[in-house]
Design a protein around this motif. Structure first.
Motif: not given
Lengths: 556, 556
Positions: B190-194, B248-250, B259-263
């Motif tokens: 949740w923290h990583l992606t929202g 994906t990553l926030r 990192l890319s936010d497409a990860t």
């Protein structure tokens, strides 16, 4: 009348001569002489031939050295003259036994026999006769031999006939050349006096003799070992009550060691049994514990009761006029040393040595607080299971178990084992009183003494003497000399003081009941109903199969 | 396509980020970040208020630090660019669980709640909810709840509902203020992606959820804890298969950690379960052992079988498409450390440290040669007895027992315990193949690995990686990113090499059969038919009565 007697205590590694003041009970002098050859369990003196496993021999010259050096030293230190010594008594380890010629010469000292291992004295802890003991027990049980119940249902491999038959089986020439096979305690009396006068204590406890019944029958031995023939052939049938005067000192020996040749010498005694009078105990019911490497527990009663698991009951075997009962625990001081010296030697001890530190820490714990119960069967169980193939158990281990917990659990296991023995006596009708404890561990572990008091609910008195057996031997010497009417009079005249008295704590006594209940259930389960499990573990250890291939590790 | 994935393994004391090469299977870089606050078992940060016994909390900021520092460090060390990273997966200790607001903020980070212990994440080894677990087990058994048999008949105090109900009982304000109560592995995703996307693994193994049956019923909870109401209230009912893309990553976080936010980020996983794919195991029947402080044993099978004593069986819980079975042994590395560090630290080790010396000496012994059998219940028994109140036992002790014997007996006890678990699976119809072992002790004790092979008769393979969980997490990240069609394809593309392979020795295997037979009898006797004895010992330890009067010693 002369005011002193000498007691000589022949132990496993050394002998001690004590001069006892018969008026005050004081130990006026003590002289200890270590055995130069000690325990011969690797090879005979002067040879390099290896002895078989489980063998343990001694050299009779070592015992003679105790007499020749120890007595003069003790006399000199005591500053008493030869006229002041009324009598002399001895006690010995038992069953320590040797083949002798008709003139009393140990066969191992006779030319031609010195290199024959079977010609040497076999020490009490020579255990190679176990197969013979097993066979005798099997046949005795099959035939329903009555004598067996005097020994709790089982003869020990340490005793007279297993050792004699081992000799008969393994070296017939030595057997045939020996005119007698004799307890060391009787041999040393023969050496001192020139008279072969065997005592009834070792005859009763170690050679299955009883006053009324005599020895086990020729038919029994014939059934077990055809051809072995008469059990009395090397033992004789005349045995003398404790305190009997065997004779006086041989003149040439008396002169050499500084005593009068009028000095009376009592028939031989045994270090454990003689501890009862040595500790000042003459009344029936008082429970005497001799606590060292193992525990020998003694009690007397006017009646003969046959009960399971005891080591033996012998009329007059401890004190004339009473039935003497022997029981015991096999691993005590050596089990504690195993833990402290072998398993946990590096535990931080703070100030003082590790024993003291563990005693101190363990003493602060409450009953049940260790969460542990130990079955103290590190060397089998003597009483009441009489099962040498049991092994030790610790139950209740957790990640918070500390060395102090294990140490206390071992002490509690010894105390519970003692309570189990006392319960067994009481359940079979013996009336038990308080406890008198002596021996090295009684000195060394006050906590064990308190635990024995707390678990049994009985007061424990530790006499103020480190020479309890020699005191007892000296008393019988004094009786033999006519200095006292009987041993009871000798005891009451010389009773040692009390060094420490441990009173049972009622709260601890009650708190131990549920822990003891668990102990007793584990005891019954692993010692009886599922004893096969520990037996099989021991069998697998002893019979461990040939080495397996080295661990096969490969990387790819 | 991007050639790398990142796995982040959140352990008890630290977190590790690993960059995995998806073509070669190589671990290109590893970065470890210790948790600044570690395990909070004494007090909360910034306060001096003592936490109650059995509490164990963590600080979510520590986990965030692993992401913020560990990922950039690993990326930098690997020398790969953000475009090369296909996906990211995480694994976590479990059941580590925390109350959160609807926006995902841990309640302990919200003003007004920071000093409330119940607002903080409860670590897996927080054991204060045992009374709740006892109550749930009692009521579930009374009601004949079907879900109980998926967990071998018993729920653990470490799990979701005991911890949630403990919170509900003890701090209703925190309970009411929390919009959710969530596994840490789901929270970090949740923290990583929202996105709040809870996984089915922890839902199944820790929250008693199953795909067909859902959660235990409201009626069950009402019977156990009237008023507690809906079990889904803080948990939800939507759970996502392992390998599902949570999001994906926030963007702001992605930028911060390089990192890319497409990860793509996979739904969360658990350190033990993810070790199966991490070790390269995707086939049913291979027995995976994660060996550290304790052993977590995992196996998959196409069928659901309810069998006694297992920790749990969950559909898709380890690998999608298979039923995942969990079993385990509670005291392993910590039991060995107990003996080596607490009991026998001073035993002469010769060259090298004591572990190595004991390993070397114990390896030279033959099966059965120790004469010992250990029941490895130092911290209770997880499988197959599921009994936390059992304690450890060592049977067979003798005066010749050396530290090496005890050490080997402990290892054998672990190996026998494992064989007992494997026997239990096999007796209930699971087909088991070889063993794959990973974890710190699998590295540290080659002898244990050989003993597991010898006692089970199965080959033991130790993969060549110290980052097995993080590898597994990275693989699910790669699957979430679409880099592989499924986890099986990911596993076969990246399977780690074999560091060591232990082949069972047929002679040792046969020689252990009679020893294991004794073990199993002791196990049945002390673990089942007479389990009351060990239970009572533990009860007496915990409830040890008030101190008794000091030992009363008097001299006279």
């Amino acid at each position: 009348m002369p005011a002193y007697a000498i007691g000589i205590d022949f132990g496993t590694e050394s002998g001690r001569a004590v001069v006892l003041d018969l008026e005050s009970g004081a130990e006026v002098a003590v002289s200890e002489v270590p055995y130069p050859s000690g325990v011969l369990d690797r090879q005979l003196p002067g040879t390099s031939e290896e002895l078989p496993p489980d063998w343990a021999l001694q050299d009779p010259d070592d015992w003679v050295a105790v007499v020749e050096r120890g007595v003069p030293e003790a006399l000199s230190a005591a500053g008493v003259s030869r006229q002041d010594i009324a009598g002399l008594g001895v006690d010995f380890t038992s069953c320590t036994v040797l083949p002798v010629r008709g003139d009393g010469a140990p066969l191992c000292t006779v030319a031609g026999w010195q290199l024959r291992p079977h010609a040497w004295p076999k020490l009490w802890k020579h255990h190679a006769a176990q197969p013979v003991a097993d066979r005798l027990n099997e046949v005795a049980a099959e035939r329903g031999e009555d004598f067996l119940s005097r020994y709790g249902g089982k003869l020990s491999s340490e005793w007279y006939f297993p050792k004699l038959i081992e000799l008969w089986l393994e070296d017939r020439e030595v057997y045939d050349a020996a005119d007698g096979f004799i307890e060391a305690t009787d041999w040393i009396v023969w050496h001192l006096t020139g008279y072969e006068r065997r005592n009834i204590c070792t005859a009763g406890y170690k050679a299955c003799w009883a006053e009324r019944e005599g020895l086990p029958s020729i038919e029994f031995f014939e059934a077990a070992y055809p051809g072995f023939a008469d059990p009395a052939a090397k033992l004789g049938t005349d045995f003398f009550t404790l305190g009997t005067k065997a004779g006086t000192l041989r003149p040439e020996l008396a002169q050499r060691i500084g005593l009068s040749d009028a000095t009376a010498v009592a028939v031989g005694n045994v270090d454990s049994f003689v501890s009862a009078p040595g500790a000042g105990v003459e009344e029936p019911g008082t429970f005497v514990m001799v606590i060292g490497t193992s525990i020998c527990a003694l009690v007397t009663d006017p009646r003969e009761i046959r009960l399971p698991g005891i080591t033996g009951v012998v009329k007059d075997g401890i004190l004339p006029g009473l039935y003497g009962y022997e029981a015991g625990q096999v691993a005590v001081g050596d089990m504690l040393a195993w833990f402290v010296d072998e398993i946990a030697p590096g535990v931080a001890a703070g100030d003082g040595d590790l024993y003291e530190a563990l005693e101190r820490e363990a003493a602060a714990l409450r009953p049940g607080e260790t969460g542990l119960v130990a079955l103290d069967w590190w060397n089998g169980n003597r009483t009441i299971l009489a099962d040498a193939d049991l092994t030790g158990v610790i139950a209740g281990l957790s990640l918070s178990t500390a060395p102090r917990d294990v140490y206390r659990a071992l002490l509690e296991g010894i105390a519970f084992g003692n309570r189990r023995i006392m319960d067994n006596f009481a359940e079979h009708g013996l009336e038990l009183g308080d406890i008198v404890a002596c021996g090295g561990v009684a000195e060394k572990s006050p906590l064990l003494m308190q635990l024995i008091a707390d678990t049994s609910g009985r007061e424990v008195r530790v006499p103020d003497s480190a020479q309890i057996p020699a005191r007892g031997a000296a008393l019988f010497g004094a009786v033999a000399a006519g200095r006292f009417a009987d041993i009871a009079e000798a005891i009451s005249a010389t009773r040692p003081g009390t060094a420490r008295r441990y009173v049972p704590d009622p709260g601890a006594n009650a708190a131990y009941d549920p822990v003891y209940a668990i102990y007793r259930e584990l005891y019954e389960t692993l010692g009886r109903s599922r004893a096969d499990l520990l037996h099989e573990l021991k069998r697998l250890r002893v019979m461990a199969p040939a080495p397996v291939a080295a661990a096969s590790v490969t990387a790819d």
